[in-house]
Scaffold this motif. Structure first.
Motif, short mmCIF file in Angstrom:
data_model
loop_
_atom_site.label_atom_id
_atom_site.label_comp_id
_atom_site.label_asym_id
_atom_site.label_seq_id
_atom_site.Cartn_x
_atom_site.Cartn_y
_atom_site.Cartn_z
N LEU A 1 -6.38 -4.30 10.83
CA LEU A 1 -5.93 -3.46 11.94
C LEU A 1 -6.86 -3.58 13.14
CD1 LEU A 1 -4.39 -1.09 13.17
CD2 LEU A 1 -5.72 0.42 11.75
N ALA B 1 -3.34 9.83 4.71
CA ALA B 1 -3.79 8.84 5.67
C ALA B 1 -4.17 7.53 5.00
CB ALA B 1 -4.99 9.37 6.47
N ASP B 2 -3.31 7.06 4.17
CA ASP B 2 -3.56 5.78 3.51
C ASP B 2 -3.29 4.65 4.50
OD1 ASP B 2 -4.05 3.89 1.70
OD2 ASP B 2 -2.70 4.66 0.18
N ARG B 3 -4.12 3.65 4.45
CA ARG B 3 -3.91 2.53 5.34
C ARG B 3 -3.72 1.25 4.58
NH1 ARG B 3 -7.88 2.52 10.23
NH2 ARG B 3 -9.24 2.76 8.49
N THR C 1 -11.33 10.47 9.38
CA THR C 1 -10.35 10.90 8.37
C THR C 1 -9.63 9.71 7.74
OG1 THR C 1 -8.53 11.09 9.94
CG2 THR C 1 -9.86 13.06 9.60
N GLY C 2 -10.01 8.49 8.12
CA GLY C 2 -9.38 7.31 7.53
C GLY C 2 -8.14 6.86 8.30
N GLY C 3 -7.91 7.43 9.46
CA GLY C 3 -6.75 7.03 10.27
C GLY C 3 -7.19 6.30 11.52
N ILE C 4 -6.35 6.35 12.54
CA ILE C 4 -6.69 5.79 13.86
C ILE C 4 -5.70 6.41 14.82
CG2 ILE C 4 -5.14 3.78 13.73
CD1 ILE C 4 -7.52 2.17 15.02
N PRO D 1 -0.93 5.89 9.76
CA PRO D 1 -1.44 6.31 11.07
C PRO D 1 -1.19 5.28 12.16
CG PRO D 1 -3.09 6.70 9.38
CD PRO D 1 -1.95 6.01 8.71
N GLY E 1 -13.30 5.11 7.12
CA GLY E 1 -13.24 6.56 6.98
C GLY E 1 -14.46 7.16 6.32
#
Lengths: 330, 320
Positions: free
Chosen positions: A124, A328-330, B69-72, B127, B268
């Motif tokens: 990302l 919020a898993d990516r 928080t592990g997002g963006i 996210p 995160g």
């Protein structure tokens, strides 16, 4: 995301069809019928030709993004690779421009892939960063729209052979080659394996790095073809032409049934999804609605599609507990 | 002596190391610029860099904590832009109408952040997809709102805040950023909510099992991010006196860059706003160097990409 959710655990059999990868085809047919009705019950040959030529770049970037997502990654630099290659075609010599642009696309994609697989960086943020780099290069080569595009590129991108657009023939070739690689060659099988379960694929002897780097390189190559197409269609180079393609590529890939978790996706679904996006924008144009709605549709369509199933499940959750899946898993 | 020792000790501890290195790097970069470029060194230039860094620093608030928080949050670009368009469009250049304009901007930002947060936590949309889509939606809404041509002007109060000089002959922008930073640091270091934010990022499931309302915490973080981006939009409108389309475009990547430079982990759970402040100072000093060297916006864009990748590689080594 829980690893081994049995399919039966999902209480919503009625919404099972939402997960169906073939859903995109009836949607496309419905939209085409709506388009036909709005257009007064007929479509001219010219309209069909222009629908195909205007969808061609979307199909190309959508397929590129799908290959990357199937391999378990994501590419946020696709739009900027489109810009960069578009600019390269318009500023190089007529003979060398096109091969050079294709090479630039492959190299750009391979750089993405190498950074992500060899240096184990987040796909990302890496592609976000390289995207900025490619945009900078495009702006450096050609700060404002201009340049000269060879006549034959415009013919390929916009011309017709009899009633058939040249773009359609080229797209058919791209789809056939990509389909062959994905479904008939070991490398294609490995691509799905690597995306579905990287560790498992490694354990079974798949050398994953070339496959994953290859996926990004294919995305770069297809972005380059899209960039050349756009240069031909507008007869000029534009360093900002590709910007909306990043989001659209992801929207098309996911709408076409490519799973963001990796390992799942079809060529046909992506092609259909690209036409869906294109027909929706034509319908917005036909109904005289504000063209700015295009941005809201591009942004909203995926949120709605991805959100519906989970939303209904959340409303019907058993005891008012929040779901236990990782946030919020990516 | 005791104080020096304590500072040294603090700077060796865990993630403080990255933060300390970032501040040293900012200072070294400035001194290097001063050594090679005539007129680069000077108190006035330091203040100019700090107040310019405030804009990206404030956008970086949201990016730092959504990353933790592990997002963006990739919707900051048009959140910023829409905030600026709204404040100029509603206040029409009059400070009397600033209060209602601020309220509208705050509500719009809070709603956008809420939608982001709900989409990510409850609808389980990644996210990346959620915020990138939100960016496009906000762009469409902003275009519909202004019909493509921004109107109005920034109220003089905002212009004064973004460009004027306050007490101790420090720019108001420096004061304002200092106050906001202090508030953010207290919020995320000294409150339960702050603890929960880090917990939700590093171990969401364990946090949920131990009673942390993970979903609400994450939603709130995205609301804070949207508010911070909109606030930067107000200041930027004040700075340029008006709003225009595309004013937020570079902030999407820059805000990620300043957080990553400041040692915030993109995986995160790890990071600090102190680091992001240092990241903003480094990036602004670099930009200022490039502007003196007159290399142009295209080179800046390329450099941001390189800086992010190099910083990720450096931080990676430290993680291993």
């Amino acid at each position: 995301m829980r690893r081994s959710t049995p399919k039966e655990a999902i209480p919503l059999r009625t919404f099972r069809w939402l997960r169906n990868e073939y859903l995109i085809y009836p949607i496309l047919v419905a939209l085409l019928v709506a388009y036909l009705i709005l257009n007064g019950g007929f479509l001219s040959v010219f309209q069909i030709q222009s629908l195909i030529t205007s969808t061609a770049p979307l199909i190309l970037v959508g397929l590129g993004e799908a290959v990357v997502i199937i391999s378990g990654g994501i590419d946020l630099s696709i739009g900027y690779m489109v810009s960069l290659t578009c600019v390269v075609v318009a500023t190089s010599s007529p003979v060398l421009g096109t091969p050079l642009a294709l090479a630039v696309g492959v190299v750009a994609g391979a750089v993405n892939g190498t950074l992500i697989t060899r240096f184990r960086l987040s796909a990302l943020v890496t592609t976000l960063a390289t995207g900025s780099f490619f945009l900078g290069m495009a702006l450096h080569i050609l700060p404002t729209p201009g340049g000269v595009v060879p006549e034959w590129v415009s013919t390929v991108a916009d011309g017709n052979m009899g009633p058939v657009p040249v773009a359609a023939i080229l797209l058919a070739a791209v789809v056939a080659i990509l389909g062959f690689i994905l479904y008939r060659v070991p490398a294609g099988r490995y691509l799905f394996a690597v995306g579905d379960n990287l560790e498992g694929a490694r354990q079974s002897g798949v050398v994953d790095a070339p496959i994953r780097i290859g996926a990004y390189a294919v995305a770069g190559l297809l972005a380059a073809v899209a960039g050349i197409f756009l240069a031909g269609q507008t007869s000029s180079g534009d360093p900002n032409i590709g910007t909306p393609f990043t989001l659209n590529a992801i929207v098309i890939a996911v709408l076409g049934g490519t799973s963001l978790a990796g390992g799942v996706g079809t060529v046909g679904g992506v092609v259909a999804a690209a036409f869906v996006l294109s027909v929706v924008s034509d319908i917005i144009f036909l109904t005289n609605a504000s063209s700015y709605l295009q941005y809201i549709v591009s942004g909203g369509i995926l949120v709605v599609v991805l959100g519906i199933g989970q939303g209904v499940r959340w409303i019907r959750r058993p005891t008012g507990q929040p779901s236990r899946e990782k946030v919020a898993d990516r | 002596m005791n104080l020096v020792n304590r500072v040294m000790e603090w700077s060796q501890r865990g993630s403080n190391r990255e933060v300390s290195i970032a501040y040293v790097a900012a200072a070294v970069l400035f001194l290097a610029g001063s050594a090679f470029i005539r007129g680069f060194f000077g108190w006035g230039h330091v203040l100019a860099i700090v107040s310019t860094a405030g804009f990206v620093g404030i956008v970086g608030i949201g990016q730092t904590f959504t990353l933790i928080t592990g997002g963006i949050d990739l919707s900051v670009a048009y959140m910023l832009n829409f905030g600026a368009l709204l404040v100029t469009g509603i206040s029409l250049g009059s400070s009397h109408h600033l209060a209602p304009a601020l309220m509208v901007v705050a509500v719009v930002a809070a709603v956008a952040g809420l939608v982001n947060g709900v989409g990510i936590t409850i609808l389980k949309i990644p996210p990346l997809i959620m915020t990138l889509s939100m960016n496009s939606i906000l762009e469409g809404v902003a275009l519909l709102y202004s019909n493509g041509t921004p109107t109005g002007a920034a109220p003089p109060l905002l212009t004064a805040l973004a460009t004027g000089t306050g007490p101790l002959s420090l720019p108001w922008m420096v004061w304002f950023w200092a106050v906001v930073s202090a508030f953010v640091l207290i919020l995320f270091r000294k409150t339960v909510f702050g603890r929960w934010t880090y917990a939700s990022g590093s171990a969401p499931r364990a946090s949920w099992l131990s009673g942390v309302p993970v979903e609400r915490v994450v939603i709130l973080v995205y609301i804070i991010s949207a508010l911070a981006a909109a606030l930067a939009g107000l200041l930027l409108a004040g700075y340029s006196g008006q709003a225009y389309f595309g004013m937020g475009d570079t902030y999407q990547l820059e805000s990620v860059a300043v957080a990553v430079i400041g040692g915030t982990s993109i995986l995160g759970g790890r990071g600090s706003y102190l680091g992001t402040v240092a990241g903003a100072l480094i990036l602004t000093t670099l930009t200022s160097l490039l502007q003196v060297l007159n290399v142009g916006a295209s080179m800046e864009s390329m450099l941001y990409g390189v800086v992010i990748i190099v910083m990720m590689m450096l931080n990676r080594e430290r993680q291993a």
